[in-house]
Motif scaffolding. Structure first.
Motif, PDB file in Angstrom:
ATOM      1  N   LEU A  62      -4.033  -3.665  -7.193  1.00 36.12           N
ATOM      2  CA  LEU A  62      -5.134  -3.107  -7.692  1.00 36.12           C
ATOM      3  C   LEU A  62      -5.732  -2.454  -6.242  1.00 36.12           C
ATOM      4  O   LEU A  62      -6.207  -1.253  -6.201  1.00 36.12           O
ATOM      5  CB  LEU A  62      -6.272  -4.010  -8.116  1.00 36.12           C
ATOM      6  CG  LEU A  62      -7.424  -3.196  -8.347  1.00 36.12           C
ATOM      7  CD1 LEU A  62      -7.129  -2.079  -9.474  1.00 36.12           C
ATOM      8  CD2 LEU A  62      -8.577  -4.217  -9.137  1.00 36.12           C
ATOM      9  N   ARG A  63      -5.772  -3.102  -5.153  1.00 35.01           N
ATOM     10  CA  ARG A  63      -6.405  -2.534  -3.986  1.00 35.01           C
ATOM     11  C   ARG A  63      -5.667  -1.527  -3.543  1.00 35.01           C
ATOM     12  O   ARG A  63      -6.151  -0.223  -2.967  1.00 35.01           O
ATOM     13  CB  ARG A  63      -6.451  -3.687  -2.835  1.00 35.01           C
ATOM     14  CG  ARG A  63      -7.041  -3.063  -1.690  1.00 35.01           C
ATOM     15  CD  ARG A  63      -6.659  -4.155  -0.595  1.00 35.01           C
ATOM     16  NE  ARG A  63      -7.625  -5.450  -0.696  1.00 35.01           N
ATOM     17  CZ  ARG A  63      -7.752  -6.477   0.105  1.00 35.01           C
ATOM     18  NH1 ARG A  63      -6.983  -6.415   1.191  1.00 35.01           N
ATOM     19  NH2 ARG A  63      -8.374  -7.529  -0.168  1.00 35.01           N
TER      20      ARG A  63
ATOM     21  N   VAL B 207       5.572   9.025  -3.420  1.00 31.75           N
ATOM     22  CA  VAL B 207       4.492   9.014  -2.509  1.00 31.75           C
ATOM     23  C   VAL B 207       5.192   9.167  -0.912  1.00 31.75           C
ATOM     24  O   VAL B 207       6.143   9.966  -0.924  1.00 31.75           O
ATOM     25  CB  VAL B 207       4.426   7.299  -2.242  1.00 31.75           C
ATOM     26  CG1 VAL B 207       4.028   6.615  -3.608  1.00 31.75           C
ATOM     27  CG2 VAL B 207       5.555   6.532  -1.902  1.00 31.75           C
ATOM     28  N   ALA B 208       4.069   9.438  -0.152  1.00 32.71           N
ATOM     29  CA  ALA B 208       4.414   9.673   1.159  1.00 32.71           C
ATOM     30  C   ALA B 208       5.782   9.269   1.928  1.00 32.71           C
ATOM     31  O   ALA B 208       5.904   8.133   1.739  1.00 32.71           O
ATOM     32  CB  ALA B 208       3.265   9.694   2.158  1.00 32.71           C
ATOM     33  N   ALA B 209       6.237  10.263   2.293  1.00 27.68           N
ATOM     34  CA  ALA B 209       7.522   9.839   3.091  1.00 27.68           C
ATOM     35  C   ALA B 209       7.414   8.784   3.884  1.00 27.68           C
ATOM     36  O   ALA B 209       6.632   8.371   4.731  1.00 27.68           O
ATOM     37  CB  ALA B 209       8.289  11.067   3.866  1.00 27.68           C
TER      38      ALA B 209
ATOM     39  N   ALA C  57      -7.012   2.298  -2.713  1.00 29.16           N
ATOM     40  CA  ALA C  57      -6.908   2.880  -1.621  1.00 29.16           C
ATOM     41  C   ALA C  57      -6.199   4.053  -1.521  1.00 29.16           C
ATOM     42  O   ALA C  57      -6.310   4.899  -0.668  1.00 29.16           O
ATOM     43  CB  ALA C  57      -6.238   1.964  -0.432  1.00 29.16           C
ATOM     44  N   SER C  58      -5.354   4.361  -2.557  1.00 27.30           N
ATOM     45  CA  SER C  58      -4.468   5.667  -2.662  1.00 27.30           C
ATOM     46  C   SER C  58      -5.219   6.744  -2.876  1.00 27.30           C
ATOM     47  O   SER C  58      -4.867   8.144  -2.675  1.00 27.30           O
ATOM     48  CB  SER C  58      -2.979   5.506  -3.344  1.00 27.30           C
ATOM     49  OG  SER C  58      -3.663   5.393  -4.732  1.00 27.30           O
TER      50      SER C  58
ATOM     51  N   SER D 209       0.848  -1.275  -0.042  1.00 29.28           N
ATOM     52  CA  SER D 209      -0.201  -0.040   0.079  1.00 29.28           C
ATOM     53  C   SER D 209       0.832   1.337   0.029  1.00 29.28           C
ATOM     54  O   SER D 209       1.975   1.121   0.293  1.00 29.28           O
ATOM     55  CB  SER D 209      -1.121   0.055   1.091  1.00 29.28           C
ATOM     56  OG  SER D 209      -0.156  -0.095   2.550  1.00 29.28           O
ATOM     57  N   PHE D 210       0.051   2.366  -0.274  1.00 29.52           N
ATOM     58  CA  PHE D 210       1.041   3.549  -0.377  1.00 29.52           C
ATOM     59  C   PHE D 210       0.106   4.697  -0.218  1.00 29.52           C
ATOM     60  O   PHE D 210      -1.050   4.785  -0.409  1.00 29.52           O
ATOM     61  CB  PHE D 210       1.823   3.801  -1.678  1.00 29.52           C
ATOM     62  CG  PHE D 210       1.076   3.797  -2.955  1.00 29.52           C
ATOM     63  CD1 PHE D 210       0.728   5.018  -3.354  1.00 29.52           C
ATOM     64  CD2 PHE D 210       0.573   2.639  -3.760  1.00 29.52           C
ATOM     65  CE1 PHE D 210      -0.403   5.169  -4.525  1.00 29.52           C
ATOM     66  CE2 PHE D 210      -0.243   2.642  -4.612  1.00 29.52           C
ATOM     67  CZ  PHE D 210      -0.851   3.845  -5.229  1.00 29.52           C
TER      68      PHE D 210
END
Length: 305
Positions: free
Chosen positions: A199-200, A275-277, A204-205, A159-160
């Motif tokens: 894909l999830r 993406v977020a740190a 979710a991002s 996730s990201f």
């Protein structure tokens, strides 16, 4: 707030293609264009170590370049601002991103037939990656008469969260008529679970919020970059989106990474989204490692004294 596309400008075909592509994107998303010209990329200002007369002479030459860029801008559909700097420094990139926020930096793909130009593009890309700026690298033969229509998002199981700078780029993935695909590359065996998790993670991002569920495709290849290039060909994608996690800097120089292989070889434009740190387990930061990598790269490009 309008998206600003800051294009590394020049007068040779690769740079001209990048400008035309950015012009088309700016029209599609009601964005703004900035034509940026630099002679070098550096972590530290080289003018601190040269005579004042040399610096003034170089700035004088840049005045002529700026005039020609304004002339080039007159042929674009989007009103363009011109920025000229002798060197792309981290502070210069930060200042541009602050003044033209939200900003997307656009470069031409490194040209293997012109080593010096390729080295400059690679060094600029490294500095921008180190600063965690969104980056679009345009292949020299990319169609420039229409925005992307088939967009491939490369994703893995993890996730990201999107960096704040990326939120303004979501309209690029929501262009009317554009199809979005998520591609997951596995090695040695089919990995349906990994595909589903990929894909999830994308959903979710919030990267594809408001769009139909992207079509999911799995590809098996021992080399991730080769697998993604195969996906581009299979899907006839005209834009590839990859994620830049800060921890991906650890262990390899950027120019040896999967992303760098795509930037150098992909036949269609590649959009790199930070993406977020994340905080690596070792206690350092991905930015520190990236700066070390950039230092090694730029030192290798510097002429012998």
């Amino acid at each position: 707030m309008s998206l600003s596309l800051i294009v590394f400008a020049g007068f040779y075909p690769p740079a001209r293609c990048a400008i035309q592509y950015a012009d088309t994107l700016a029209q599609a998303v009601d964005g703004r264009l900035v034509l940026l010209h630099v002679n070098r990329a550096a972590l530290f200002d080289p003018n601190d170590r040269v005579a004042q007369s040399y610096e003034q002479e170089e700035l004088g030459h840049q005045t002529d370049t700026a005039a020609m860029l304004y002339q080039q801008a007159e042929g674009l559909r989007t009103v363009a601002t011109v920025e000229v700097a002798t060197d792309l420094l981290p502070a210069v990139a930060q200042d541009l991103a602050r003044r033209y926020q939200p900003a997307l930096f656009v470069l031409s793909q490194p040209d293997g037939a012109r080593p010096a130009a390729a080295d400059l593009v690679t060094a600029c890309a490294e500095i921008l990656r180190a600063g965690n700026y969104p980056l679009l690298v345009v292949a020299p033969n990319a169609p420039t008469d229409h925005p992307p229509r088939r967009i491939l998002i490369a994703a893995d199981r993890e996730s990201f969260a999107l960096a704040a700078e990326v939120q303004a780029l979501r309209p690029l993935l929501a262009l009317p008529g554009a199809e979005v695909f998520v591609a997951h590359v596995s090695s040695r065996a089919e990995d349906d679970e990994g595909c589903a998790l990929a894909l999830r993670a994308v959903q979710a991002s919030s990267l594809v919020d408001g769009r139909p569920v992207p079509e999911l495709r799995g590809y098996e290849h021992d080399d991730c970059a080769e697998g993604l290039l195969a996906a581009v060909q299979d899907l006839q994608a005209d834009l590839v989106v990859v994620l830049a996690r800060q921890r991906s800097y650890v262990g390899e120089l950027f120019h040896r990474s999967v992303t760098a292989q795509l930037l150098a070889r992909c036949p269609v434009p590649v959009l790199v989204l930070p993406v977020a740190a994340e905080v690596p387990s070792g206690g350092g930061t991905g930015f520190d490692t990236a700066v070390q990598n950039a230092t090694a790269l730029l030192n290798g490009l510097a002429p012998a004294s």
